[in-house]
Design an enzyme around this catalytic site. Structure first.
Site, short mmCIF file in Angstrom:
data_model
loop_
_atom_site.label_atom_id
_atom_site.label_comp_id
_atom_site.label_asym_id
_atom_site.label_seq_id
_atom_site.Cartn_x
_atom_site.Cartn_y
_atom_site.Cartn_z
N ASP A 140 0.86 -1.19 0.00
CA ASP A 140 0.00 0.00 0.00
C ASP A 140 0.89 1.23 0.00
O ASP A 140 1.65 1.46 0.94
CB ASP A 140 -0.90 -0.03 1.24
CG ASP A 140 -1.88 1.13 1.26
OD1 ASP A 140 -1.98 1.86 0.26
OD2 ASP A 140 -2.55 1.31 2.29
N ASP A 193 -3.25 2.12 -5.90
CA ASP A 193 -1.95 2.09 -5.20
C ASP A 193 -1.84 0.95 -4.20
O ASP A 193 -1.09 1.03 -3.24
CB ASP A 193 -1.72 3.43 -4.48
CG ASP A 193 -2.55 3.55 -3.21
OD1 ASP A 193 -3.70 3.08 -3.22
OD2 ASP A 193 -2.04 4.09 -2.23
N GLU A 194 -2.58 -0.12 -4.43
CA GLU A 194 -2.64 -1.22 -3.45
C GLU A 194 -2.73 -2.54 -4.19
O GLU A 194 -3.47 -2.65 -5.16
CB GLU A 194 -3.93 -1.07 -2.66
CG GLU A 194 -3.78 -0.77 -1.21
CD GLU A 194 -5.17 -0.71 -0.59
OE1 GLU A 194 -5.65 -1.76 -0.15
OE2 GLU A 194 -5.77 0.37 -0.57
MG LIG Z 1 -2.30 3.97 -0.07
#
Ligand SMILES: [Mg+2]
Length: 357
Positions: free
Chosen positions: A13, A109-110
């Site tokens: 993350d 973003d993960e």
């Molecule tokens: Mg993040």
């Protein structure tokens, strides 16, 4: 019975992703409170991402920008530049793919990674985690938090435990202690509303939650409660899997009481547009065909759609097209039992012609 050795699942993350990309590309922003949200001339927008410096002033995601301005007038406010973040996201996923093909994107973003084949035992997990984080730092000049654990549920919890720039390894023999010591708000998938319901039943810790039977959990949390029964015991067999590409993204609202009248209907369309836009943002997708769906009290259902010359993804544009479609419905004033808004003909941001409006 086959006893499988424990898996090693990673959850990556990125830290304050949008803000971190801005600060990386504009060094004068480094170390400053930075708030990313909305676009120019959109006064009612909300915070997408706040830098850690801005979070110190109490600024959080989903907070109205006006509130953020009040909390920290000296913060630097920037509009969301989705195509740029999507390009960085693509680089990130390419980097992750150099470690393992088993990647499941969760958002821009993960991602989950199945790292099981890369280690002989958990003793090697931390070194592997370092390598992944170092690669991201060296190649993208950004920091990520990484959780490594025997399953997805625990990996997701682990990545959040030492943010930012965290590396948290949960060994199989540590699972029991971790879970029992975990505050309920750290349990992935148990949201604010569920926690409120649990608190009313006198349950404020994972240890207390463990005393409930599967049926009791189901009564408190719905179908998901049955899964929670296993998850809080460290059992989660879900594989890391690439999701099927979404062919459309949409949301529907079924109303407890039928709604009518232009103002109310428009307010619900705005709400739907925001929900669909936020989903599109997470998936880094835009689309050309907007579909409005309506169901009346007698269950007749109509849809109206419009295909646009250019892909759209923002709430304002979705709402604008939905407003054009509304008068095309047989009874545009309602009463409606259900309204839905979706976007089809999806294209990833990276395929959009640049520059974007
Ligand atoms: Mg993040």
């Amino acid at each position: 019975m086959v006893i499988r050795p424990p898996r090693l699942i990673g959850h990556v993350d990125m830290d304050a992703f949008f803000a971190a990309v801005e600060a990386r590309d504009r060094p004068e922003l480094k170390g400053k409170p930075l708030v990313i949200g909305g676009r120019p001339g959109e006064p009612r927008a909300v915070v997408s991402t706040a830098s850690y410096e801005a979070r110190r002033f109490g600024i959080r995601s989903a907070m109205p920008l006006a509130t953020a301005r009040r909390l920290c007038p000296q913060a630097i406010f920037l509009p969301v530049d989705m195509p740029r973040y999507a390009a960085v996201s693509e680089e990130l996923f390419r980097l992750l793919a150099s470690f393992t093909p088993a990647i499941e994107p969760v958002s821009i973003d993960e991602a989950f990674l199945d790292l099981t084949p890369l280690v002989r035992s958990y003793d090697e997990a931390e070194a592997l985690g370092r390598r992944i984080k170092d690669t991201i730092r060296q190649r993208l000049a950004l920091t990520a938090s990484l959780g490594l654990a025997p399953n997805k549920f625990l990996a997701k919890i682990a990545s959040d435990l030492h943010k930012p720039d965290g590396l948290t390894v949960v060994r199989p023999e540590e699972v029991e202690n971790l879970l029992l010591g975990l505050p309920l708000e750290r349990l992935w998938g148990v949201g604010v509303k569920s926690r409120e319901r649990l608190a009313k039943a006198g349950i404020t810790s994972v240890a207390q939650l463990r005393r409930l039977s599967r049926a009791e959990l189901r009564a408190l949390l719905g179908v998901w409660g049955e899964e929670v029964f296993d998850l809080i015991r460290g059992i989660d067999e879900r594989p890391v899997a690439a999701p099927l590409p979404a062919r459309s993204v949409g949301r529907e609202l079924t109303f407890a009481h039928d709604i009518a009248g232009e103002a109310r209907v428009r307010a619900e369309l705005k709400h739907l547009a925001r929900m669909v836009a936020s989903r599109l943002g997470e998936e880094a997708q835009a689309g050309r065909t907007v579909v409005l769906k309506a169901r009346y009290a007698d269950f007749t259902t109509c849809t109206r759609s419009r295909t646009l010359p250019q892909p759209v993804w923002e709430a304002e544009d979705l709402y604008r097209v939905a407003s054009l479609l509304l008068p095309e419905l047989p009874r545009p004033q309602g009463p409606f039992r259900l309204l839905g808004l979706s976007l089809a003909g999806l294209v990833p941001f990276r395929q959009l012609p640049l520059p974007l409006a």
